[in-house]
Design a protein around this motif. Sequence first.
Motif, short mmCIF file in Angstrom:
data_model
loop_
_atom_site.label_atom_id
_atom_site.label_comp_id
_atom_site.label_asym_id
_atom_site.label_seq_id
_atom_site.Cartn_x
_atom_site.Cartn_y
_atom_site.Cartn_z
N GLN A 195 53.69 89.13 38.99
CA GLN A 195 54.26 88.11 39.97
C GLN A 195 53.16 88.31 41.17
O GLN A 195 52.77 87.03 41.70
CB GLN A 195 55.41 88.93 40.84
N PHE A 196 52.15 89.20 41.20
CA PHE A 196 50.87 89.30 42.06
C PHE A 196 49.87 88.15 41.63
O PHE A 196 49.41 87.36 42.58
CB PHE A 196 50.64 90.72 42.03
N LEU A 197 49.88 87.93 40.43
CA LEU A 197 48.68 87.10 39.89
C LEU A 197 49.30 85.70 39.81
O LEU A 197 48.51 84.91 39.97
CB LEU A 197 48.35 87.53 38.52
N SER A 198 50.65 85.60 39.89
CA SER A 198 51.23 84.31 39.82
C SER A 198 51.37 83.71 41.12
O SER A 198 50.84 82.50 41.38
CB SER A 198 52.60 84.16 39.24
N TRP A 199 51.80 84.45 41.91
CA TRP A 199 52.19 83.73 43.54
C TRP A 199 51.73 84.77 44.72
O TRP A 199 51.42 84.44 45.89
CB TRP A 199 53.38 83.33 43.74
N GLY A 200 51.80 85.99 44.45
CA GLY A 200 51.80 87.18 45.44
C GLY A 200 50.43 87.01 46.23
O GLY A 200 50.58 87.26 47.50
N TRP A 201 49.27 86.68 45.61
CA TRP A 201 47.91 86.74 46.00
C TRP A 201 47.87 85.64 46.98
O TRP A 201 46.97 85.66 47.96
CB TRP A 201 46.88 86.78 45.06
N ARG A 202 48.57 84.57 46.81
CA ARG A 202 48.40 83.41 47.55
C ARG A 202 49.13 83.27 49.01
O ARG A 202 48.52 82.73 49.99
CB ARG A 202 49.12 82.06 46.99
N ILE A 203 50.09 84.25 49.22
CA ILE A 203 50.41 84.19 50.71
C ILE A 203 49.87 84.83 51.64
O ILE A 203 49.60 84.13 52.92
CB ILE A 203 52.10 85.31 50.31
N PRO A 204 48.99 85.82 51.54
CA PRO A 204 47.96 86.03 52.59
C PRO A 204 46.92 84.86 52.74
O PRO A 204 46.82 84.55 54.01
CB PRO A 204 47.05 87.13 52.06
N PHE A 205 46.74 84.22 51.85
CA PHE A 205 45.81 83.00 52.45
C PHE A 205 46.61 81.79 53.19
O PHE A 205 46.10 81.33 54.28
CB PHE A 205 44.95 82.41 51.18
N LEU A 206 47.83 81.66 52.75
CA LEU A 206 48.64 80.66 53.38
C LEU A 206 48.96 81.10 54.93
O LEU A 206 49.16 80.26 55.73
CB LEU A 206 49.77 80.25 52.46
N LEU A 207 49.23 82.44 55.03
CA LEU A 207 49.50 83.06 56.34
C LEU A 207 48.59 82.63 57.28
O LEU A 207 49.03 82.82 58.57
CB LEU A 207 49.87 84.41 56.16
N SER A 208 47.38 82.55 56.91
CA SER A 208 46.19 82.33 58.04
C SER A 208 46.30 81.01 58.73
O SER A 208 46.02 80.99 59.93
CB SER A 208 44.81 82.29 57.26
N ALA A 209 47.29 80.02 58.33
CA ALA A 209 47.44 78.88 59.20
C ALA A 209 48.40 79.31 60.35
O ALA A 209 47.80 78.74 61.41
CB ALA A 209 48.38 78.06 58.48
N VAL A 210 49.15 80.43 60.36
CA VAL A 210 49.85 80.58 61.69
C VAL A 210 48.62 81.34 62.60
O VAL A 210 48.87 81.11 63.85
CB VAL A 210 50.98 81.77 61.50
#
Length: 445
Positions: A195-210
């Motif tokens: 799960q971490f390698l599939s999508w988990g690592w992406r969330i921190p990058f996307l949260l930077s938009a906020v």
Amino acid sequence: MTELRSTAEPATSTAATPSKKDSRRALVSSFLGSTVEYYDFLLYGAAAGLVFPVLFFPETMDPTVGAMLSFVILLAGYISRPIGGILFGHFGDRFGRKNVLFITLMMMGAVSVLIGLMPTYDAIGVAAPLTLVFLRIVQGLAVGGEWAGATLMAAEHVKEGRRGFAASIAVTGGPTGSVLATLVLGIFAGLPDEQFLSWGWRIPFLLSAVIVIIGLYLRYRVTESPDFAKAREKGEVHTGVPILRVLKKYPLSSLYGILAVAGPLFMQALLAVWAVPYVAAQGVVPRQDALYMLTFSSFVHIFAIPFFAWLSDRFGRRPVMLAGALISVALVFPMFALLNSGTYWGVALAFLVGNPIIQASMYGPIGAFLAEKFETQDRYTGVSLTFQLGSVLGAGTAPLMATWLMGLDNGAGTSNIAWYFIGLIVVGAIAVLLSKETLRRASKD
């Protein structure tokens, strides 16, 4: 010792004292803006050793080679930082600090979101690492213009006698961004590997938009630097090319600045990028816990940097930075001994020794130390150039140098890294010793 110069000494600002409201707003804006910038930049560094070797290179590639290539891409971002410093420094010295900082923040946010959305090697093949290189270079360009601008906006909005502390507020955006990056990534690193390698690592990058939206709002409300505004009113802002003036007027000042920052930045990148996967590979500390150790040490770091900067406002930049060099040399071998102790709390203590003590002791006064080397009309370019070239020499090469030094067949292991770090610190201390103290002069003007 007296610092040699090819021209007259830098003049201190004659700008009117800004209001307390403007000063507070500038400090908060610089701090949060730098936090956003370094959250994005350091998030890549944290992910470089944990995620990218697996996802953006062929599965058949040796893991060590994948890690090395990931660190090479990391270095590409550092190499582009001086170019960004020269580019944005040019506009910052010609047209003002505020608008340039707005642009760099937007660039960083856009790149971070795009990395979070990137397809992997399995989906698009070699285009994946190539796209990662391009985005990393754009990141580096933005950070190259960010550090000096944020530091100067903070320093130039306060009285001269408080510039060390004020500049450090912007500098603490680095460890604050590291706290956020490693904390958020650490939360998701606790997921199962699939799960971490599939999508988990992406969330921190996307949260930077906020976070970027908040930072842009604050940047929009801050006033222009009083020093720059005063220089513009007096007709002291040149229409030429700032980088040419800096190279002609401040060759030794620039060289001393580059050498002074390399050692502390090497330690910062070593702990942020190399140390976590190194510790996790030993099996004593889980990956998630290693990230949390880095997070906690970075949190303490937030307070350590202003403390050493405050000391420099009282005793001078040179004495504090030279004392920091002695501290660094004395503690680096104990730090590595703790890192290799094979105990959970020994490793945790190693991070605390490395970040808030070794790194901060010489790094805390660095914002004022660099800013006071240049006149107002050359300051953005001068500070950008010196800091970012020092960043390439220190932080940019840290993971690669550490990996190479560990691989030497002399059996010394991390002792090789310690001796290399001591070499950087000694050279930096000599550069500080050759620099002229600027605190007393600035305080009297």
